[in-house]
Design an enzyme around this catalytic site. Structure first.
Site, PDB file in Angstrom:
ATOM      1  N   ASN A   1      -0.325   1.528   5.815  1.00 36.78           N
ATOM      2  CA  ASN A   1       0.470   0.573   5.031  1.00 36.78           C
ATOM      3  C   ASN A   1       1.073  -0.397   6.024  1.00 36.78           C
ATOM      4  O   ASN A   1       1.753   0.026   6.958  1.00 36.78           O
ATOM      5  CB  ASN A   1       1.563   1.339   4.270  1.00 36.78           C
ATOM      6  CG  ASN A   1       2.629   0.412   3.697  1.00 36.78           C
ATOM      7  OD1 ASN A   1       2.351  -0.749   3.409  1.00 36.78           O
ATOM      8  ND2 ASN A   1       3.836   0.924   3.545  1.00 36.78           N
TER       9      ASN A   1
ATOM     10  N   HIS B   1      13.961 -36.814 -11.535  1.00 34.05           N
ATOM     11  CA  HIS B   1      13.632 -37.138 -10.147  1.00 34.05           C
ATOM     12  C   HIS B   1      12.186 -36.778  -9.812  1.00 34.05           C
ATOM     13  O   HIS B   1      11.844 -36.633  -8.642  1.00 34.05           O
ATOM     14  CB  HIS B   1      14.604 -36.435  -9.198  1.00 34.05           C
ATOM     15  CG  HIS B   1      16.020 -36.866  -9.421  1.00 34.05           C
ATOM     16  ND1 HIS B   1      16.482 -38.116  -9.066  1.00 34.05           N
ATOM     17  CD2 HIS B   1      17.057 -36.242 -10.027  1.00 34.05           C
ATOM     18  CE1 HIS B   1      17.743 -38.236  -9.421  1.00 34.05           C
ATOM     19  NE2 HIS B   1      18.123 -37.103 -10.008  1.00 34.05           N
TER      20      HIS B   1
ATOM     21  N   CYS C   1       0.835  -1.193   0.000  1.00 35.01           N
ATOM     22  CA  CYS C   1       0.000   0.000   0.000  1.00 35.01           C
ATOM     23  C   CYS C   1       0.877   1.254   0.000  1.00 35.01           C
ATOM     24  O   CYS C   1       1.996   1.236   0.499  1.00 35.01           O
ATOM     25  CB  CYS C   1      -0.932   0.083   1.206  1.00 35.01           C
ATOM     26  SG  CYS C   1      -1.896  -1.400   1.479  1.00 35.01           S
TER      27      CYS C   1
ATOM     28  N   ARG D   1       2.836   0.298  -5.391  1.00 33.80           N
ATOM     29  CA  ARG D   1       2.718  -0.404  -4.113  1.00 33.80           C
ATOM     30  C   ARG D   1       1.435  -1.212  -3.996  1.00 33.80           C
ATOM     31  O   ARG D   1       1.222  -1.892  -2.990  1.00 33.80           O
ATOM     32  CB  ARG D   1       2.755   0.612  -2.964  1.00 33.80           C
ATOM     33  CG  ARG D   1       4.104   1.225  -2.826  1.00 33.80           C
ATOM     34  CD  ARG D   1       4.088   2.331  -1.801  1.00 33.80           C
ATOM     35  NE  ARG D   1       5.450   2.572  -1.420  1.00 33.80           N
ATOM     36  CZ  ARG D   1       6.034   2.076  -0.348  1.00 33.80           C
ATOM     37  NH1 ARG D   1       5.370   1.316   0.486  1.00 33.80           N
ATOM     38  NH2 ARG D   1       7.293   2.326  -0.099  1.00 33.80           N
TER      39      ARG D   1
ATOM     40  N   GLU E   1      13.727 -17.820 -13.145  1.00 28.38           N
ATOM     41  CA  GLU E   1      13.308 -16.450 -13.449  1.00 28.38           C
ATOM     42  C   GLU E   1      12.350 -16.437 -14.648  1.00 28.38           C
ATOM     43  O   GLU E   1      11.355 -15.714 -14.650  1.00 28.38           O
ATOM     44  CB  GLU E   1      14.561 -15.592 -13.719  1.00 28.38           C
ATOM     45  CG  GLU E   1      14.332 -14.227 -14.331  1.00 28.38           C
ATOM     46  CD  GLU E   1      13.501 -13.274 -13.469  1.00 28.38           C
ATOM     47  OE1 GLU E   1      13.110 -13.631 -12.349  1.00 28.38           O
ATOM     48  OE2 GLU E   1      13.202 -12.171 -13.972  1.00 28.38           O
TER      49      GLU E   1
END
Ligand code: F6R
Length: 608
Positions: A98, A503, A2, A27, A480
């Site tokens: 926040n 695996h 926030c 945010r 990534e």
């Protein structure tokens, strides 16, 4: 997360608050709202969804007032509805928050037992009611806040306005950042200096536990024990940038294309090309020679940059590296020894878990270094040594240019460490520096693969699951790539070390699961090709991302091959990041998702 803002202004503040919120939307963007004091009365306007919805609502029904607070939300407690949008209010007070009030259930119970009527599912609303209860008992706004703050557990930044008090704004900081902005007969509060940059460049950062009482002409800061304190007023570097996409459709595309330039800027800070050496003397010197171990911690994409760096530090500097995601590291109680140094990596410099890990290492008495992109961030301010990335502001929620700039700094540091520890000779260092100097040009050439990569987006968009494989430094890149794809296209993707496939994950392979293999022609190339054969033998569709030498040497069947220019093995992770980013980007564009602000995410993660 926030973003919060507060203004005691000279002109109507609603549109100024929205302007500041635009800069804080990174945010969170689940909802937004503002509250102002119109002739002493609290008025609010809130809307679920993007800030645009709030703006539309304010255009239809403007609110007046020269004092106000604003909020852009990343939902933690309660769905992204108007009722849960901030500011929250109770008789006499409105608040934006926040962070997380961890003991909100207990406080909520206490308030309800006293007859309070709460109208949201949030943790924040209890704060408004606690303060309101004190006001009703006759406390001044200042005393009401002073009594309430010690009752709150968790992390927060708060800003309050009060009915009938048009020259009063109170803020508090514990765990989440909060800056005071000083104007001429005006005062501001904001989650960061960027939000305040259109209004002022004179900023004080509150410290842990501080709270502040502002009027248009005064600023009183108290520490956690309520003792008055002074915090330095600095001239903020956060410029009032016009944030635009240039000719690009999305910020992410613009940021991908900025990479040759910003990697160049970043490298020029750490390489001396006249001597073909690394240089870390410009304000920040570091000595790797006496270290027994380097501890690296970060989150998300920054963690993957750290994982690539582990390979580099261990190979070139023979320096053992322990690396962990910060949310685990901070509670792991890792034994820290005298010969350790810690390195934290963060684009925003505000990530709560990374910051907590940094504080843990500092409390253990070792030196902490940070690779950060926001020079005024909390992590940059608290680290002993700071190595900035010069990526410029990254707006797209999915990190691209910050990642490759982090890799550029970390590669330079690894060479530096190798020389200091006597494992890299001057000639070897010169060769590594030369290869780093090639990165901006090679990254530029890698961008010319865009049309080819874009052609893969349509078939990839039909997949339900995608696997990414790599070995060595390509393993973090595989993770990534999977993160990038899933966060912006919402296609399920996983990254694995290529040798780990047999695996377990190989059970997922069939003709509907594309397998993206990242394989530069390096010392483990042959091994990766064997793993590709295993995939092909089970009907899997391999997309090979390799270089010219790899394309020539690969005997395994592939469905598609993307050929990156040949580069020295050392810098391959930086260059190979480009096709990986472009693939995720074009798949998301093809699917029509909100590329720059994907669902459920935020750019700066200031809650744990
Ligand atoms: C993914 C992404 C995130 C961030 C992570 C850490 O594209 O951007 O995974 O890397 O939230 O953020 P910073 O680097 O600001 O600490």
């Amino acid at each position: 997360m926030c973003g919060i803002v507060g203004i005691l202004g000279k002109q109507p503040v609603a549109s100024l608050l929205v302007d500041a919120l635009k800069r804080l939307e990174y945010r969170g963007y689940d909802s937004a709202g503002v509250a102002t004091l119109d002739a002493g009365q609290l008025v609010r306007c809130r809307a679920p969804g993007k800030l645009r919805n709030l703006q539309d609502k304010l255009e239809r029904a403007p609110i007046a007032g020269l004092a106000g607070i604003g909020h852009t939300r990343w939902a933690t407690h309660g769905a992204a509805t108007e009722a849960n949008a901030h500011p929250h209010s109770a008789p006499g007070v409105a608040v934006v928050h926040n962070g997380i009030i961890e003991n909100y259930l207990e406080l909520r119970g206490e308030l309800q037992a006293g007859g309070a009527k709460l109208s949201s599912d949030t943790d924040t609303e209890v704060v408004a009611h606690m303060v309101s209860r004190e006001l009703a008992r006759g406390a001044s706004p200042r005393d009401a806040v002073a009594v309430t703050l010690p009752r709150l557990k968790g992390a927060f930044a708060l800003a309050f306005i009060f009915e009938g008090q048009e020259d009063l704004l109170i803020g508090a900081r514990r765990g989440s950042p909060l800056a005071v902005g000083y104007g001429e007969g005006e005062m501001f509060l904001g989650s960061d200096a960027i939000a305040l940059s259109p209004f002022t460049d004179r900023i004080s950062y509150l410290e842990e536990g501080d709270w502040v009482v502002l009027t248009r002409n005064s600023c009183e800061i108290m520490d956690a024990s309520n003792a008055p304190v002074e915090r330095p007023v600095i001239s903020s570097q956060a410029v009032s940038l016009t944030i635009d996409k240039g000719n690009y459709r999305h910020f992410m595309a613009k940021e991908i294309h900025e990479q040759p330039e910003v990697i160049g800027h970043t490298l020029s800070r750490y390489l001396d090309l006249s001597k073909m050496q690394t240089t870390f003397t410009n304000g920040t010197s570091i000595d790797f020679a006496p270290l027994d171990r380097l501890i690296i911690s970060a989150c998300g994409t920054a963690y993957y940059a750290g994982l690539v760096a582990k390979y580099w530090f261990e190979r070139y500097a023979r320096l053992p590296v322990d690396i962990d995601v910060a949310s685990e590291f901070r509670y792991r109680e890792m034994p820290i020894r005298k010969g350790d140094m810690a390195l934290f990596i963060s684009q925003s410099g505000e990530t709560a878990d990374t910051l907590a890990g940094l504080r843990y290492c500092k409390s253990q008495g070792i030196k902490v270094a940070a690779v950060v992109n926001v020079p005024e961030s909390t992590i940059a301010r608290e680290a002993d040594l700071v190595f900035p990335t010069i990526a410029g502001r990254e707006i797209g929620v999915a990190s691209t240019k910050a990642f490759t700039c982090q890799l550029a700094v970390l590669a330079s540091l690894a060479v530096h460490a190798g020389v200091q520890r006597g494992h890299v000779s001057a000639d070897e260092a010169a060769a590594l520096v030369r290869s780093l100097a090639e990165v901006p040009g090679t990254v530029n050439r890698a961008l010319s693969l865009e049309a080819e990569v874009e052609a893969l987006a349509q078939p990839l968009s039909r997949a339900r699951d995608v696997l990414y494989l790599g070995r060595g430094t390509s393993f973090p890149l595989a993770m990534e790539g999977a993160l990038k794809l899933k966060e912006i296209s919402y296609i399920h993707a996983e990254g694995y070390p290529a040798g780990e496939l047999k695996h377990g994950p190989i059970a997922l392979i069939d003709e509907d699961v594309p397998v993206i293999v990242i394989a530069p022609f390096d010392q483990v190339f042959e091994k990766t090709v064997s793993n590709m054969e295993e995939v092909a033998a089970r009907g899997g569709k391999v997309v090979l991302i390799t270089d010219e030498k790899g394309a020539a040497a690969c005997g395994a069947p592939t469905w598609r091959t993307v050929v990156v220019p040949d580069v020295p093995e050392f810098i391959a992770p930086i260059v190979f990041a480009l096709p990986v980013q472009l693939l995720a980007y074009h798949t998301a564009v093809f699917m029509g998702t909100d590329v720059d602000q994907p669902r459920n995410l935020a750019k700066s993660v200031t809650v744990e």
